[in-house]
Design a protein around this motif. Structure first.
Motif, PDB file in Angstrom:
ATOM      1  N   VAL A 103       0.829  -1.205   0.000  1.00 37.06           N
ATOM      2  CA  VAL A 103       0.000   0.000   0.000  1.00 37.06           C
ATOM      3  C   VAL A 103       0.865   1.258   0.000  1.00 37.06           C
ATOM      4  O   VAL A 103       0.629   2.195  -0.761  1.00 37.06           O
ATOM      5  CB  VAL A 103      -0.950   0.002   1.215  1.00 37.06           C
ATOM      6  CG1 VAL A 103      -1.608   1.374   1.387  1.00 37.06           C
ATOM      7  CG2 VAL A 103      -2.012  -1.071   1.069  1.00 37.06           C
ATOM      8  N   THR A 106      -6.434  -4.550  -0.791  1.00 39.88           N
ATOM      9  CA  THR A 106      -6.647  -4.206   0.621  1.00 39.88           C
ATOM     10  C   THR A 106      -8.024  -4.621   1.119  1.00 39.88           C
ATOM     11  O   THR A 106      -8.404  -4.278   2.246  1.00 39.88           O
ATOM     12  CB  THR A 106      -6.470  -2.689   0.834  1.00 39.88           C
ATOM     13  OG1 THR A 106      -7.399  -1.988  -0.004  1.00 39.88           O
ATOM     14  CG2 THR A 106      -5.059  -2.257   0.506  1.00 39.88           C
ATOM     15  N   THR A 111      -5.304   4.140   1.327  1.00 35.76           N
ATOM     16  CA  THR A 111      -5.934   3.670   0.097  1.00 35.76           C
ATOM     17  C   THR A 111      -6.945   4.691  -0.415  1.00 35.76           C
ATOM     18  O   THR A 111      -7.017   4.973  -1.625  1.00 35.76           O
ATOM     19  CB  THR A 111      -6.613   2.312   0.330  1.00 35.76           C
ATOM     20  OG1 THR A 111      -5.628   1.354   0.732  1.00 35.76           O
ATOM     21  CG2 THR A 111      -7.300   1.823  -0.938  1.00 35.76           C
TER      22      THR A 111
END
Length: 848
Positions: A670, A693, A705
């Protein structure tokens, strides 16, 4: 033309501070230890004064001539009294007054503590008649000597400026300048710790290491693993003792041979008067601890010198005194010393060196597994190599102790995998041993799972199967530790925290690992401030004990949290300590890679591009694969550090993100993906990130995110919401970055005025959070794209110069100035001088 040659070994800000004082008519006493670079600083000050039209009249002190009246005048090169004329004090004073009055001058007296009294008096007398500032350069003990005390008392207005030892980042740059190529992080760490930050000692150690072959250039990287005492260094170290009387030399030798000691113990060996005298001359360092301060010899290289080179009778006398107090003497070997601010690493190294010697002797007497395990553990905490451990394993007799055999096998596998970079060989050792391990099969399975986790990917589920009935509890503890780290890497913070609840292992490595994971779980959960506080508390606890080698993992957790929070000043302090640690545990090399990566990234944001590139090369030189946690991407750092085509950098970062996610390291993926999507918006990639995710339950990863998706879709409203969410969770750095990205999006949409207002707001937020701002706003500065001439003109305009004044200063027409200012208004998105000035003096100009 500058008279300073070679790398500048003092902080430029210190030199600038001295110059400002002198130009303002304030005399300065520049204080620095021998080897601190004080003379080079004085020469640099003189150069800068010359650039400002001020002459430097130099009157250096000479120790060998300190008892000769007017000796400093005689050797200065100044023709004050004419040839063939015997100098008198009155004549010298008159000549000095004439010299100082005829042009703008500053008197510079290097080594002022070695001035003869008559010269010092002549300068003071001349200054009464010709009021000029004086720069005196002295040692810490100089204020105790008559000449310098008289000077600094009379030279008013005056200020004292102290040359502090170089920090890790400065030493890093100096070492790379001296060697001219990339340098192994361990080499830089040893040079930093042993020198105590004194550049003169760094120079000497680098030169000695290169001449002797202890420093070797291999495949473009300077490396070396020998940090033992080298007799040729005595020439560089002995001047540190020049101001000591025999009693003081006895005292500092006693402290060197005793090793780092609590102050109360040192006080039992020496009176306060002796300790105070050593402190006055700068030969002591003290580290505060909850249990009481710890004291040792500074710099650590001086301690090595005294343990090796002090006279035989003096060392014998010291050892006899220590024995009378029931205290051990340190062997004639250096150990690893602390960075100048701390003695923790030195104390730990001394402990492990002593432990290694004792454990080896015990194993030599009885070479069985029970004796081999503590020996190999001690080897792990020093600098042993794979071959050293394999030799111990080969010479250890088989016995009926299954626990010791299992532990020895585990250590063998750890060395093969993590220090020998041979994961396949480690797996072979463990798989061969597991069927024969009995009640320790689950433990060896856990070790195998952990090694795969660190070096490859998340372990397969069969390796993490619960321990069968009858297995020793150490197996369940180790398997649980691996399960916790696996959940954290995958972003399943809730599951990790559920396992951490009530997790209280007995096996020391698992207990330490659990503490690291608790801090990391807090950071990944979005409780960034709490995670940093937890890690810093654990660091403090470790620094209280004798075993400081596991610090690297907690340093990484603290550094990650401090980066996310934008607390860069604290970050620099933590990472400076971490990177200066001379030895890193083999099983913590991924944490070291993460620290180097974070340091390189932050250096880039701070505008220190050269330092960032050097750190990136070091990280890559570790040879470590992408690690399981955020920022452990040494192979990708060079793309970040070199800059250039942001699309290419984005692609490389995206590949790193994909590789991390493919290995199950979602948290690391991420962070890399966010950096990629900031540079190259791509909705398809954002969709892939959301899918990756989907199984995570981390507030931090969810917030990152959302920011990445908003950036990819160039959604200004979503970016504002993402920034607010990040800021509320303590991730202040990314909150600022989201606002900068939003300003870029507004520019792309044609709302230049809105973009400028957003940039102003982002600057205020960054300033309020204490974040370093220069690098964070670089993408926005690049998008505005002022030419060099436009930037120069608007900066002058921001300094309240009129168009006519600017035109005169730059030898251009007033109309040209006006055209450039109008163009800058359009590019920035402002319509008045006030807004232009605010932009140029904040986010656009890179100044506070």
């Amino acid at each position: 033309m500058s008279t300073v040659t070679g790398p500048l070994t003092v902080e430029p800000a210190v030199v600038d501070e001295v110059v400002r004082y002198l130009l303002d008519g304030v005399s300065v006493n520049l204080v620095g230890r021998r080897g601190s670079g004080r003379s080079q600083a004085a020469r640099r000050v003189a150069d800068l004064l010359g650039d400002a039209g001020v002459s430097a009249v130099r009157l250096p002190g000479v120790r060998a001539l300190a008892d000769r009246p007017l000796a400093a005048v005689a050797v200065s090169g100044l023709d004050l009294v004419g040839p063939g004329t015997a100098p008198t004090t009155a004549a010298v004073v008159d000549a000095l007054v004439e010299l100082l009055k005829e042009r703008s001058c500053v008197v510079v007296m290097d080594d002022a503590d070695d001035l003869d009294d008559v010269t010092a008096g002549a300068v003071m007398a001349a200054r009464v008649r010709a009021a000029v500032p004086v720069l005196t350069v002295s040692r810490p003990a100089g204020r105790r000597q008559q000449a310098i005390r008289a000077l600094t008392t009379e030279l008013q207005p005056g200020a004292r400026v102290v040359l502090q030892p170089l920090g890790f980042a400065q030493i890093h740059v100096l070492v790379h300048d001296l060697l001219g190529a990339s340098v192994d992080p361990a080499v830089v760490a040893r040079l930093a710790t042993r020198s105590g930050g004194l550049p003169g000692l760094v120079h000497a150690m680098v030169d000695s290491g290169r001449r002797s072959g202890r420093l070797r250039l291999e495949n473009g990287l300077w490396t070396g693993d020998d940090d033992g005492w080298a007799p040729e260094l005595a020439q560089a170290v002995e001047p540190l003792l020049a101001d000591l009387h025999d009693d003081d030399l006895d005292a500092v030798t006693l402290l060197a041979v005793a090793g780092a000691s609590p102050v109360l113990r040192a006080r039992g060996l020496l009176p306060w008067t002796a300790l105070n005298r050593l402190d006055d001359v700068g030969l002591l360092q003290v580290s505060d601890a909850v249990s009481g301060p710890v004291i040792g010899v500074y710099p650590p290289l001086l301690g090595e010198y005294l343990r090796h080179e002090a006279s035989v009778t003096r060392r014998a006398q010291v050892r006899e005194l220590l024995a009378a107090h029931g205290l051990p003497a340190q062997p004639g070997s250096p150990g690893d010393a602390a960075e100048h601010a701390s003695l923790v690493a030195q104390r730990s190294a001394e402990h492990w060196q002593a432990e290694l010697a004792a454990r080896r002797a015990a194993w030599e007497r009885e070479p069985v597994a029970a004796m081999a395990v503590p020996l190999v553990a001690a080897m792990h905490s020093t600098s042993a190599r794979v071959g050293d451990v394999e030799a111990v394993v080969a010479r250890t007799a088989p016995d009926g102790d299954p626990r010791s055999r299992a532990l020895l096998t585990a250590w063998q596998a750890v060395f093969r995998a993590l220090r020998g970079d041979d994961l396949a060989g480690a797996r072979e050792v463990l798989e061969r041993a597991r069927p024969l391990a009995g009640e320790y099969e689950a433990f060896l399975r856990g070790v195998q799972a952990h090694l795969g986790f660190v070096l490859d990917s998340l372990p397969p589920t069969d390796l993490l199967a619960p321990a069968a009935p009858g297995q020793d509890p150490i197996g369940t503890e180790t398997l649980t530790a691996v399960a916790i780290e696996t959940h954290l890497a995958a972003g399943r913070v809730g599951e990790a925290r559920a396992l951490l609840d009530g997790y209280d292992p007995v096996f020391p490595p698992d207990r330490h690992h659990g503490q690291v994971c608790r801090g990391l779980a807090l950071v990944l959960a979005g409780d960034v401030e709490e995670g940093v506080a937890w890690a810093l508390d654990r660091i403090g606890e470790l620094q209280e004990g004798v075993d400081a080698v596991p610090l690297q993992s907690h340093w990484y957790v603290a550094a990650l949290g401090l980066t996310l929070a934008g607390r860069f000043e604290e970050f620099d302090q933590v990472v400076g300590e971490a990177l200066a640690a001379p030895h890193v545990l083999a099983m913590h090399r991924h944490y070291q890679a993460g620290l180097l990566s974070l340091a390189a990234i932050v250096a880039g944001w701070q505008g220190r591009a050269g330092y960032a590139r050097a750190l990136a090369v070091q990280a890559r030189a570790l040879g470590h694969r992408q690690g399981p946690f955020p920022a452990m991407v040494p192979g990708t750092l060079l793309a970040l550090a070199r800059g250039g085509d942001q699309a290419d950098v984005a692609d490389e970062l995206w590949r790193a993100a994909q590789d991390s996610v493919a290995g199950g390291y979602v948290a690391a993926g991420v962070v890399a993906a966010v950096a990629s999507l900031e540079r190259r918006p791509d909705p398809d990639r954002a969709e892939a990130l959301e899918a990756a995710t989907a199984g995570a339950d981390s507030r931090l990863l969810a917030a990152l995110t959302r920011y990445a998706v908003a950036a990819a879709h160039r959604d200004a409203d979503a970016l504002a919401a993402a920034s607010a969410g990040l800021d509320a969770g303590g991730t202040h750095l990314y909150a600022v970055r989201a606002l900068v990205t939003r300003a870029l999006v507004l520019r792309e949409q044609g709302d230049l005025a809105g973009a400028c207002r957003q940039a102003d707001e982002a600057w205020v937020v960054a300033q309020g959070r204490g974040a370093e701002r220069h690098g964070l706003f670089a993408p926005l500065v690049e998008a505005v794209d002022l030419s060099a001439r436009e930037l120069e003109i608007v900066q002058l305009a921001a300094a309240q110069m009129s168009g006519g004044q600017i035109a005169t200063a730059l030898s251009i027409s007033t109309r040209t100035v006006e055209n450039h200012i109008l163009a800058a208004h359009r590019k920035i998105g402002v319509d008045n001088r006030e807004d232009l000035t605010r932009a140029v003096t904040t986010w656009l100009g890179g100044t506070a």
